[in-house]
Design a protein around this motif. Structure first.
Motif, PDB file in Angstrom:
ATOM      1  N   LEU A 179       0.832  -1.199   0.000  1.00  0.00           N
ATOM      2  CA  LEU A 179       0.000   0.000   0.000  1.00  0.00           C
ATOM      3  C   LEU A 179       0.866   1.246   0.000  1.00  0.00           C
ATOM      4  O   LEU A 179       2.023   1.219   0.433  1.00  0.00           O
ATOM      5  CB  LEU A 179      -0.906   0.004   1.236  1.00  0.00           C
ATOM      6  N   PRO A 180       0.325   2.375  -0.483  1.00  0.00           N
ATOM      7  CA  PRO A 180       1.037   3.648  -0.338  1.00  0.00           C
ATOM      8  C   PRO A 180       1.284   3.960   1.133  1.00  0.00           C
ATOM      9  O   PRO A 180       0.567   3.478   2.022  1.00  0.00           O
ATOM     10  CB  PRO A 180       0.068   4.657  -0.974  1.00  0.00           C
ATOM     11  N   GLU A 181       2.282   4.772   1.390  1.00  0.00           N
ATOM     12  CA  GLU A 181       2.717   5.024   2.771  1.00  0.00           C
ATOM     13  C   GLU A 181       1.602   5.603   3.634  1.00  0.00           C
ATOM     14  O   GLU A 181       1.462   5.241   4.805  1.00  0.00           O
ATOM     15  CB  GLU A 181       3.921   5.963   2.769  1.00  0.00           C
ATOM     16  N   ILE A 182       0.774   6.476   3.061  1.00  0.00           N
ATOM     17  CA  ILE A 182      -0.293   7.099   3.849  1.00  0.00           C
ATOM     18  C   ILE A 182      -1.319   6.061   4.300  1.00  0.00           C
ATOM     19  O   ILE A 182      -1.840   6.118   5.410  1.00  0.00           O
ATOM     20  CB  ILE A 182      -0.967   8.237   3.042  1.00  0.00           C
ATOM     21  N   PHE A 183      -1.591   5.066   3.440  1.00  0.00           N
ATOM     22  CA  PHE A 183      -2.537   4.016   3.816  1.00  0.00           C
ATOM     23  C   PHE A 183      -1.924   3.050   4.818  1.00  0.00           C
ATOM     24  O   PHE A 183      -2.643   2.468   5.640  1.00  0.00           O
ATOM     25  CB  PHE A 183      -3.018   3.274   2.574  1.00  0.00           C
ATOM     26  N   GLN A 184      -0.613   2.863   4.752  1.00  0.00           N
ATOM     27  CA  GLN A 184       0.051   2.031   5.754  1.00  0.00           C
ATOM     28  C   GLN A 184      -0.077   2.641   7.145  1.00  0.00           C
ATOM     29  O   GLN A 184      -0.229   1.922   8.139  1.00  0.00           O
ATOM     30  CB  GLN A 184       1.527   1.854   5.390  1.00  0.00           C
ATOM     31  N   LYS A 185      -0.031   3.960   7.227  1.00  0.00           N
ATOM     32  CA  LYS A 185      -0.192   4.629   8.514  1.00  0.00           C
ATOM     33  C   LYS A 185      -1.637   4.578   8.985  1.00  0.00           C
ATOM     34  O   LYS A 185      -1.913   4.402  10.178  1.00  0.00           O
ATOM     35  CB  LYS A 185       0.295   6.070   8.413  1.00  0.00           C
ATOM     36  N   MET A 186      -2.564   4.730   8.048  1.00  0.00           N
ATOM     37  CA  MET A 186      -3.985   4.704   8.415  1.00  0.00           C
ATOM     38  C   MET A 186      -4.421   3.329   8.902  1.00  0.00           C
ATOM     39  O   MET A 186      -5.217   3.206   9.838  1.00  0.00           O
ATOM     40  CB  MET A 186      -4.836   5.133   7.213  1.00  0.00           C
ATOM     41  N   ILE A 187      -3.881   2.276   8.286  1.00  0.00           N
ATOM     42  CA  ILE A 187      -4.314   0.925   8.631  1.00  0.00           C
ATOM     43  C   ILE A 187      -3.887   0.535  10.043  1.00  0.00           C
ATOM     44  O   ILE A 187      -4.452  -0.372  10.652  1.00  0.00           O
ATOM     45  CB  ILE A 187      -3.768  -0.076   7.597  1.00  0.00           C
ATOM     46  N   GLN A 188      -2.888   1.243  10.584  1.00  0.00           N
ATOM     47  CA  GLN A 188      -2.415   0.936  11.931  1.00  0.00           C
ATOM     48  C   GLN A 188      -3.385   1.403  13.019  1.00  0.00           C
ATOM     49  O   GLN A 188      -3.175   1.111  14.193  1.00  0.00           O
ATOM     50  CB  GLN A 188      -1.034   1.548  12.144  1.00  0.00           C
ATOM     51  N   PHE A 189      -4.432   2.123  12.644  1.00  0.00           N
ATOM     52  CA  PHE A 189      -5.490   2.491  13.587  1.00  0.00           C
ATOM     53  C   PHE A 189      -6.670   1.519  13.513  1.00  0.00           C
ATOM     54  O   PHE A 189      -7.660   1.705  14.214  1.00  0.00           O
ATOM     55  CB  PHE A 189      -5.977   3.923  13.311  1.00  0.00           C
ATOM     56  N   ASN A 190      -6.557   0.527  12.665  1.00  0.00           N
ATOM     57  CA  ASN A 190      -7.608  -0.470  12.495  1.00  0.00           C
ATOM     58  C   ASN A 190      -7.347  -1.632  13.444  1.00  0.00           C
ATOM     59  O   ASN A 190      -6.363  -2.365  13.276  1.00  0.00           O
ATOM     60  CB  ASN A 190      -7.623  -0.944  11.040  1.00  0.00           C
ATOM     61  N   PRO A 191      -8.189  -1.852  14.446  1.00  0.00           N
ATOM     62  CA  PRO A 191      -7.926  -2.953  15.405  1.00  0.00           C
ATOM     63  C   PRO A 191      -7.943  -4.324  14.743  1.00  0.00           C
ATOM     64  O   PRO A 191      -7.253  -5.240  15.198  1.00  0.00           O
ATOM     65  CB  PRO A 191      -9.056  -2.810  16.430  1.00  0.00           C
ATOM     66  N   LEU A 192      -8.716  -4.478  13.656  1.00  0.00           N
ATOM     67  CA  LEU A 192      -8.770  -5.774  12.988  1.00  0.00           C
ATOM     68  C   LEU A 192      -7.448  -6.106  12.300  1.00  0.00           C
ATOM     69  O   LEU A 192      -7.119  -7.276  12.121  1.00  0.00           O
ATOM     70  CB  LEU A 192      -9.919  -5.807  11.965  1.00  0.00           C
ATOM     71  N   PHE A 193      -6.687  -5.087  11.947  1.00  0.00           N
ATOM     72  CA  PHE A 193      -5.359  -5.325  11.371  1.00  0.00           C
ATOM     73  C   PHE A 193      -4.457  -6.033  12.375  1.00  0.00           C
ATOM     74  O   PHE A 193      -3.752  -6.986  12.036  1.00  0.00           O
ATOM     75  CB  PHE A 193      -4.737  -3.993  10.939  1.00  0.00           C
ATOM     76  N   TYR A 194      -4.476  -5.597  13.631  1.00  0.00           N
ATOM     77  CA  TYR A 194      -3.637  -6.222  14.649  1.00  0.00           C
ATOM     78  C   TYR A 194      -4.096  -7.641  14.959  1.00  0.00           C
ATOM     79  O   TYR A 194      -3.279  -8.519  15.257  1.00  0.00           O
ATOM     80  CB  TYR A 194      -3.633  -5.373  15.915  1.00  0.00           C
ATOM     81  N   LEU A 195      -5.418  -7.875  14.885  1.00  0.00           N
ATOM     82  CA  LEU A 195      -5.919  -9.229  15.115  1.00  0.00           C
ATOM     83  C   LEU A 195      -5.438 -10.183  14.029  1.00  0.00           C
ATOM     84  O   LEU A 195      -4.947 -11.280  14.320  1.00  0.00           O
ATOM     85  CB  LEU A 195      -7.453  -9.213  15.157  1.00  0.00           C
ATOM     86  N   ILE A 196      -5.574  -9.770  12.779  1.00  0.00           N
ATOM     87  CA  ILE A 196      -5.183 -10.642  11.671  1.00  0.00           C
ATOM     88  C   ILE A 196      -3.669 -10.790  11.612  1.00  0.00           C
ATOM     89  O   ILE A 196      -3.144 -11.905  11.424  1.00  0.00           O
ATOM     90  CB  ILE A 196      -5.742 -10.076  10.355  1.00  0.00           C
ATOM     91  N   ASP A 197      -2.958  -9.689  11.803  1.00  0.00           N
ATOM     92  CA  ASP A 197      -1.494  -9.743  11.735  1.00  0.00           C
ATOM     93  C   ASP A 197      -0.922 -10.586  12.877  1.00  0.00           C
ATOM     94  O   ASP A 197      -0.006 -11.385  12.675  1.00  0.00           O
ATOM     95  CB  ASP A 197      -0.933  -8.325  11.784  1.00  0.00           C
ATOM     96  N   GLY A 198      -1.457 -10.434  14.072  1.00  0.00           N
ATOM     97  CA  GLY A 198      -0.976 -11.220  15.207  1.00  0.00           C
ATOM     98  C   GLY A 198      -1.327 -12.689  15.076  1.00  0.00           C
ATOM     99  O   GLY A 198      -0.527 -13.569  15.426  1.00  0.00           O
ATOM    100  N   PHE A 199      -2.531 -12.969  14.569  1.00  0.00           N
ATOM    101  CA  PHE A 199      -2.931 -14.367  14.363  1.00  0.00           C
ATOM    102  C   PHE A 199      -2.046 -15.020  13.311  1.00  0.00           C
ATOM    103  O   PHE A 199      -1.626 -16.176  13.460  1.00  0.00           O
ATOM    104  CB  PHE A 199      -4.403 -14.404  13.936  1.00  0.00           C
ATOM    105  N   ARG A 200      -1.734 -14.286  12.253  1.00  0.00           N
ATOM    106  CA  ARG A 200      -0.833 -14.811  11.216  1.00  0.00           C
ATOM    107  C   ARG A 200       0.580 -15.023  11.769  1.00  0.00           C
ATOM    108  O   ARG A 200       1.258 -15.986  11.399  1.00  0.00           O
ATOM    109  CB  ARG A 200      -0.815 -13.843  10.027  1.00  0.00           C
TER     110      ARG A 200
END
Length: 276
Positions: A214-235
């Motif tokens: 993703l572009p850098e701005i979207f990479q920063k925005m996605i870090q405020f998404n709690p579901l990102f941490y759930l999926i990333d941690g589960f993976r």
């Protein structure tokens, strides 16, 4: 002249008023009954609640593998990356759907009074609804992982991460389902929550891709998404690598779950849109 009682007359003991039942700090029997009700509710329609998500995830796996197999030099690695995300997706969708549909159905049919009338505190109501939703999410995850293991190895490298993130996700979305079920006044509003909140957050959380594409701005925005941490941690629990800081993810997920649980308790205690 007073009549003498005959020998056939029967005397009855004086009626005593019923005693109050004391359940202690928790009504464990009531809580267990509500939990069993929630589990039996989705088990009765197992093909819809358990089998359908498995088929959907298998279709996702097939479509994505076929779509990217020609341009992907490592299709086996891609399937190993994709499988944990699909398992987590099953937890997120089904845990939220279970508690929200249960409450919404009770409100629409008037059977919600059968749950509110027994001596259950708002804490016990919350635990019963959330526990039933989490159970459905975990069952779907286990069944999906077994089905996907024919495509990719589903062997945990960090068992604590698999357990923590799967249970945290199931309880988080169970609480989201409780809040949305209480808020909604018709099923169309539940669909709004799913289509415009849960679905975008889950699809834009790195389920099907690494966030570094993703572009850098979207990479920063996605870090405020709690579901990102759930999926990333589960993976991370399966692959041993993550796109985020695992410690930050653990703290963030715990904080979100505490806030959601307090919100559920406050709403149930107030009786908003559920006792009026």
């Amino acid at each position: 002249m007073t009549a003498k009682p005959t020998s056939n007359s029967t005397t009855f003991p004086a009626a005593t008023p019923p005693k109050d039942r004391h359940f202690g700090a928790m009504n464990w029997m009531g809580l267990a009954t509500l939990y069993k009700k929630e589990v039996k509710r989705f088990m009765k329609v197992g093909p819809q609640t358990l089998l359908a998500p498995i088929i959907s995830n298998l279709l996702y796996m097939t479509v994505f593998v076929l779509a990217f197999s020609k341009n992907n030099p490592d299709p086996a690695g891609f399937m190993a990356f994709l499988a944990p995300g699909l398992v987590m997706l099953g937890i997120l969708n089904n845990a939220a759907a279970n508690s929200s549909s249960s409450i919404m159905t009770g409100k629409m049919m008037g059977s919600i009074t059968d749950v509110l009338m027994p001596p259950l505190s708002y804490l016990e109501l919350a635990l019963g609804w959330i526990g039933g939703a989490a159970t459905r999410g975990i069952l779907v995850a286990v069944a999906t992982a077994i089905a996907l293991s024919f495509f990719a190895p589903m062997i945990p490298m960090h068992i604590w991460a698999v357990l923590f993130y799967s249970i945290s996700a199931a309880f988080m979305m169970g609480m989201v389902g409780v809040l949305s079920g209480i808020w909604a006044e018709k099923f169309d509003q539940l669909a709004v929550v799913n289509q415009f909140v849960i679905l975008p957050l889950s699809f834009l959380s790195g389920t099907f891709y690494r966030i570094d594409v993703l572009p850098e701005i979207f990479q920063k925005m996605i870090q405020f998404n709690p579901l990102f941490y759930l999926i990333d941690g589960f993976r991370y629990g399966f692959l041993g690598e993550a796109d985020s800081n695992i410690a930050i993810g653990v703290v963030f997920i715990c904080a979100i779950n505490i806030i959601l649980f307090l919100a559920v308790l406050l709403v149930l205690r107030a009786g908003w849109r559920i006792k009026s």
